[in-house]
Design a protein around this motif. Structure first.
Motif, PDB file in Angstrom:
ATOM      1  N   ALA A  54       0.833  -1.200   0.000  1.00 24.54           N
ATOM      2  CA  ALA A  54       0.000   0.000   0.000  1.00 24.54           C
ATOM      3  C   ALA A  54       0.873   1.258   0.000  1.00 24.54           C
ATOM      4  N   ALA A  55       1.929   1.242   0.802  1.00 23.11           N
ATOM      5  CA  ALA A  55       2.840   2.384   0.860  1.00 23.11           C
ATOM      6  C   ALA A  55       3.493   2.621  -0.492  1.00 23.11           C
ATOM      7  N   ALA A  56       3.902   1.548  -1.163  1.00 19.01           N
ATOM      8  CA  ALA A  56       4.570   1.680  -2.461  1.00 19.01           C
ATOM      9  C   ALA A  56       3.650   2.269  -3.513  1.00 19.01           C
ATOM     10  N   ARG A  57       2.355   2.017  -3.387  1.00 22.38           N
ATOM     11  CA  ARG A  57       1.393   2.506  -4.377  1.00 22.38           C
ATOM     12  C   ARG A  57       0.718   3.805  -3.968  1.00 22.38           C
ATOM     13  N   GLY A  58       1.042   4.315  -2.785  1.00 18.43           N
ATOM     14  CA  GLY A  58       0.429   5.561  -2.337  1.00 18.43           C
ATOM     15  C   GLY A  58      -1.027   5.425  -1.959  1.00 18.43           C
ATOM     16  N   VAL A  59      -1.407   4.235  -1.506  1.00 20.91           N
ATOM     17  CA  VAL A  59      -2.786   3.970  -1.097  1.00 20.91           C
ATOM     18  C   VAL A  59      -2.927   4.243   0.401  1.00 20.91           C
ATOM     19  N   ALA A  60      -3.957   4.990   0.793  1.00 20.20           N
ATOM     20  CA  ALA A  60      -4.191   5.291   2.201  1.00 20.20           C
ATOM     21  C   ALA A  60      -4.553   4.020   2.960  1.00 20.20           C
ATOM     22  N   VAL A  61      -4.222   3.988   4.251  1.00 24.34           N
ATOM     23  CA  VAL A  61      -4.411   2.798   5.076  1.00 24.34           C
ATOM     24  C   VAL A  61      -5.365   3.082   6.231  1.00 24.34           C
ATOM     25  N   GLY A  62      -6.280   2.135   6.445  1.00 21.77           N
ATOM     26  CA  GLY A  62      -7.175   2.204   7.590  1.00 21.77           C
ATOM     27  C   GLY A  62      -7.111   0.924   8.394  1.00 21.77           C
ATOM     28  N   ALA A  63      -7.417   1.004   9.685  1.00 22.06           N
ATOM     29  CA  ALA A  63      -7.438  -0.170  10.563  1.00 22.06           C
ATOM     30  C   ALA A  63      -8.808  -0.823  10.476  1.00 22.06           C
ATOM     31  N   HIS A  64      -8.833  -2.080  10.005  1.00 23.18           N
ATOM     32  CA  HIS A  64     -10.081  -2.823   9.846  1.00 23.18           C
ATOM     33  C   HIS A  64     -10.313  -3.640  11.108  1.00 23.18           C
ATOM     34  N   VAL A  65     -10.735  -2.967  12.158  1.00 23.72           N
ATOM     35  CA  VAL A  65     -10.876  -3.585  13.478  1.00 23.72           C
ATOM     36  C   VAL A  65     -12.134  -4.452  13.531  1.00 23.72           C
ATOM     37  N   SER A  66     -12.108  -5.465  14.390  1.00 26.41           N
ATOM     38  CA  SER A  66     -13.250  -6.379  14.445  1.00 26.41           C
ATOM     39  C   SER A  66     -13.390  -7.004  15.826  1.00 26.41           C
ATOM     40  N   TYR A  67     -14.445  -7.791  15.963  1.00 25.98           N
ATOM     41  CA  TYR A  67     -14.548  -8.664  17.130  1.00 25.98           C
ATOM     42  C   TYR A  67     -13.448  -9.733  17.048  1.00 25.98           C
ATOM     43  N   PRO A  68     -13.061 -10.324  18.197  1.00 28.43           N
ATOM     44  CA  PRO A  68     -12.068 -11.409  18.168  1.00 28.43           C
ATOM     45  C   PRO A  68     -12.732 -12.691  17.681  1.00 28.43           C
ATOM     46  N   ASP A  69     -12.763 -12.900  16.370  1.00 27.27           N
ATOM     47  CA  ASP A  69     -13.571 -13.978  15.795  1.00 27.27           C
ATOM     48  C   ASP A  69     -12.946 -14.490  14.500  1.00 27.27           C
ATOM     49  N   ARG A  70     -11.825 -15.193  14.602  1.00 28.72           N
ATOM     50  CA  ARG A  70     -11.177 -15.723  13.406  1.00 28.72           C
ATOM     51  C   ARG A  70     -12.000 -16.844  12.772  1.00 28.72           C
ATOM     52  N   VAL A  71     -12.580 -17.697  13.592  1.00 28.23           N
ATOM     53  CA  VAL A  71     -13.340 -18.823  13.049  1.00 28.23           C
ATOM     54  C   VAL A  71     -14.528 -18.323  12.221  1.00 28.23           C
ATOM     55  N   GLY A  72     -15.202 -17.306  12.697  1.00 23.43           N
ATOM     56  CA  GLY A  72     -16.362 -16.763  11.998  1.00 23.43           C
ATOM     57  C   GLY A  72     -16.032 -15.621  11.061  1.00 23.43           C
ATOM     58  N   PHE A  73     -14.728 -15.349  10.859  1.00 19.04           N
ATOM     59  CA  PHE A  73     -14.277 -14.262   9.993  1.00 19.04           C
ATOM     60  C   PHE A  73     -14.881 -12.920  10.409  1.00 19.04           C
ATOM     61  N   GLY A  74     -15.113 -12.771  11.701  1.00 20.62           N
ATOM     62  CA  GLY A  74     -15.620 -11.504  12.213  1.00 20.62           C
ATOM     63  C   GLY A  74     -17.059 -11.204  11.862  1.00 20.62           C
TER      64      GLY A  74
END
Length: 255
Positions: A54-74
């Motif tokens: 993302a940095a190399a391409r100049g794309v802005a970054v956001g934090a995709h925060v979620s519940y703690p739920d890896r099995v259910g993919f959030g």
């Protein structure tokens, strides 16, 4: 003045040997990247690779925060206590901020993922928890949320800047909410249809709901789900159609 709109996508969601999405290709099409923080998907090495790209391409970054739920993919709703939710969101923001700094970029905004995103759109208690966490972690962060959702006003009242978004490949209810993924037709797969819907939204602020009624949305960003089948084809079609209509693709935040 040339009209502009942001294109965002959920990235950094691969985990170990399990691959999700086509991050490198999508980063050449979008202007903002919602990067997983490890709670619903993403491992540290993979997240760092996505941040560097993302940095190399100049794309802005956001934090995709979620519940703690890896099995259910959030995507499973959780009635998390406020103390836990505030801490969880701060933790995820902090982890991504440190990785982003190493990658030569910065976290400019927060976009909750999946069930958390849907929950705070209608639940003021959890909405306030996410807003509180952002203020405590970094009050310069921007909250990205569902166009028309009350949580955007909660964030603005707390002094945060907000960005409203629409979803390119998701169906809407007549009330302006996202149709549940459990319902038939919740995800739209035809790139040409998706592109036409987004061109109409950019031009008039209108989108057709699942029942055929017309709803109005004020959207500054359009989301293309990186985990959807055909995500790259949809992103290409949307970007090409918008640019053909004279709309410039540009992030709302610096990279």
């Amino acid at each position: 003045m040339t009209p502009t709109i942001d294109l965002n996508s959920d990235l950094g969601e691969s985990y170990g040997a399990w691959t999700m999405g086509e991050d490198e290709t999508l980063l050449g099409l979008v202007s903002s990247a919602n990067v997983a923080c490890g709670f619903h998907a993403g491992d540290p090495a993979g997240i760092l690779r996505t941040l560097k790209a993302a940095a190399a391409r100049g794309v802005a970054v956001g934090a995709h925060v979620s519940y703690p739920d890896r099995v259910g993919f959030g995507r499973r709703d959780m009635d998390v206590a406020s103390e836990e939710l505030v801490a969880d969101v701060i933790y995820q923001i902090g982890a991504l901020q440190r990785l982003a700094a190493v990658a030569g970029t910065r976290v400019a905004y927060v976009k909750p993922h999946g069930a958390l995103y849907n929950r705070i759109a209608a639940d003021p208690r959890q909405g306030r928890d996410v807003v509180e966490a952002m203020v405590l972690a970094d009050p310069t962060l921007i909250l990205m949320g569902l166009a028309g959702a009350p949580v955007l006003r909660l964030a603005e009242d707390a002094g945060l800047r907000t960005v409203s978004e629409a979803f390119a490949d998701r169906a809407y209810t007549p009330a302006g909410a996202l149709l549940s993924r459990r319902e038939a037709g919740a995800v739209i797969h035809d790139p040409d249809r998706v592109a036409a819907r987004m061109a109409r939204l950019a031009a008039s602020g209108e989108i057709e709901a699942v029942d055929g009624s017309i709803i109005r949305l004020r959207a500054e960003s359009i989301c293309i789900h990186g985990d959807s089948p055909g995500a790259v084809a949809i992103a290409k079609a949307v970007r090409a159609r918008l640019e053909a209509e004279g709309v410039a693709i540009r992030s709302f935040a610096p990279a």
